[in-house]
Design a protein around this motif. Structure first.
Motif, short mmCIF file in Angstrom:
data_model
loop_
_atom_site.label_atom_id
_atom_site.label_comp_id
_atom_site.label_asym_id
_atom_site.label_seq_id
_atom_site.Cartn_x
_atom_site.Cartn_y
_atom_site.Cartn_z
N UNK A 46 0.73 -1.25 -0.09
CA UNK A 46 -0.14 0.06 -0.10
C UNK A 46 0.76 1.49 0.13
N UNK A 47 1.87 1.43 0.79
CA UNK A 47 2.68 2.64 0.85
C UNK A 47 3.18 2.86 -0.40
N UNK A 48 3.94 2.21 -1.20
CA UNK A 48 4.43 2.70 -2.23
C UNK A 48 3.64 2.88 -3.64
N UNK A 49 2.39 2.55 -3.50
CA UNK A 49 1.27 2.80 -4.42
C UNK A 49 0.53 4.13 -4.08
N UNK A 50 1.04 5.21 -3.96
CA UNK A 50 0.49 6.43 -3.79
C UNK A 50 0.99 7.42 -4.77
N UNK A 51 0.13 8.38 -5.06
CA UNK A 51 0.69 9.47 -6.10
C UNK A 51 1.66 10.39 -5.56
N UNK A 52 2.29 11.33 -6.19
CA UNK A 52 3.45 12.26 -5.76
C UNK A 52 2.74 13.09 -4.52
N UNK A 53 1.38 13.23 -4.63
CA UNK A 53 0.94 14.26 -3.11
C UNK A 53 0.71 13.49 -2.18
N UNK A 54 1.12 12.01 -2.05
CA UNK A 54 0.81 11.27 -0.95
C UNK A 54 -0.39 10.57 -0.81
N UNK A 55 -1.38 10.61 -1.88
CA UNK A 55 -2.79 10.29 -1.74
C UNK A 55 -2.67 8.96 -2.58
N UNK A 56 -3.89 8.23 -2.75
CA UNK A 56 -4.27 6.82 -3.37
C UNK A 56 -5.00 7.33 -4.40
N UNK A 57 -5.01 6.96 -5.52
CA UNK A 57 -5.91 7.36 -6.59
C UNK A 57 -5.91 6.06 -7.41
N UNK A 58 -5.39 5.21 -7.41
CA UNK A 58 -5.49 4.24 -8.42
C UNK A 58 -6.62 2.86 -8.03
N UNK A 59 -8.08 3.47 -8.10
CA UNK A 59 -9.06 2.55 -7.75
C UNK A 59 -9.79 2.64 -9.16
N UNK A 60 -9.84 1.27 -9.68
CA UNK A 60 -10.76 1.35 -11.08
C UNK A 60 -12.05 1.61 -10.83
N UNK A 61 -12.88 1.63 -9.62
CA UNK A 61 -14.16 1.54 -9.58
C UNK A 61 -14.55 3.05 -9.11
N UNK A 62 -13.63 3.68 -8.74
CA UNK A 62 -14.16 5.08 -8.09
C UNK A 62 -13.34 6.28 -8.80
N UNK A 63 -14.06 7.22 -9.23
CA UNK A 63 -13.36 8.42 -9.95
C UNK A 63 -12.68 9.02 -8.89
N UNK A 64 -13.22 9.06 -7.69
CA UNK A 64 -12.67 9.84 -6.62
C UNK A 64 -11.47 9.37 -5.95
N UNK A 69 -7.73 6.57 -0.81
CA UNK A 69 -7.19 7.08 0.33
C UNK A 69 -7.57 6.71 1.61
N UNK A 70 -8.97 6.69 1.70
CA UNK A 70 -9.49 6.41 3.00
C UNK A 70 -9.10 4.94 3.48
N UNK A 71 -9.45 3.89 2.31
CA UNK A 71 -9.15 2.77 2.81
C UNK A 71 -7.54 2.40 2.90
N UNK A 72 -6.70 2.95 2.23
CA UNK A 72 -5.26 2.92 2.48
C UNK A 72 -4.87 3.38 3.90
N UNK A 73 -5.35 4.53 4.16
CA UNK A 73 -4.94 4.87 5.53
C UNK A 73 -5.61 3.93 6.52
N UNK A 74 -7.03 3.61 6.55
CA UNK A 74 -7.44 2.59 7.51
C UNK A 74 -6.42 1.50 7.58
N UNK A 75 -6.14 0.72 6.30
CA UNK A 75 -5.44 -0.36 6.33
C UNK A 75 -4.05 -0.41 6.89
N UNK A 76 -3.24 0.94 6.72
CA UNK A 76 -2.09 1.23 7.31
C UNK A 76 -2.23 1.31 8.79
N UNK A 77 -3.07 2.25 9.36
CA UNK A 77 -3.29 2.32 10.60
C UNK A 77 -3.62 1.16 11.39
N UNK A 78 -4.47 0.30 10.83
CA UNK A 78 -4.83 -1.07 11.41
C UNK A 78 -3.52 -1.95 11.60
N UNK A 79 -2.62 -1.88 10.51
CA UNK A 79 -1.61 -2.76 10.62
C UNK A 79 -0.36 -2.24 11.63
#
Length: 143
Positions: A46-64, A69-79
């Motif tokens: 998850x960590x390296x799959x973010x954009x240069x702004x520090x967010x995650x935007x590589x989800x094929x089912x959501x334009x947003x 980003x919300x799910x990546x933050x939750x996964x990283x905080x859970x781990x």
């Protein structure tokens, strides 16, 4: 089946506001090692799959970008319960619109505001006081 039982027991403990998973609290040390490896693997993906702004935007089912980003933050905080990320926090706070919401398009949407607030809630759990105040101000603006 043993692993599933241990994970279920850990989830029940967590739902009762128990402390984070730890070897001394988990029923099975072998499962703790497995969960630890899974968390490390998730973080490594998850960590390296973010954009240069520090967010995650590589989800094929959501334009947003807010959904992944919300799910990546939750996964990283859970781990990693003490995980915090200033880049993600700063980007979320900067993306808040004048109306207090968030949106990937021209306007804020309730759905995207909910994803942003969820991510901020997760980040607030491990933030220092200054970051916590910034999060509180954003939440106040959103309400």
């Amino acid at each position: 089946m043993h692993y599933a039982s241990c994970v279920l027991q850990a989830a029940i403990r967590r739902s009762r506001r128990a402390q984070c998973l730890g070897v001394d609290q988990h029923p099975c040390p072998a499962c703790v090692a497995t969960v630890g490896k899974a968390a490390a693997g998730t973080s490594a993906y998850v960590e390296p799959n973010r954009n240069p702004h520090g967010l995650w935007d590589n989800e094929k089912w959501h334009v947003s970008w807010l959904y992944p980003t919300a799910h990546a933050v939750a996964a990283l905080a859970q781990g990693k319960p003490q995980w915090r990320d200033e880049r993600a926090l700063a980007a979320l706070l900067q993306a808040q619109r004048d109306d207090g919401g968030w949106g990937a398009g021209r306007a804020s949407t309730f759905e995207e505001a909910a994803y942003a607030l969820f991510a901020l809630h997760v980040l607030d759990g491990s933030e220092e006081p200054t970051g916590g105040r910034r999060i509180a101000q954003a939440v106040t603006r959103a309400l």
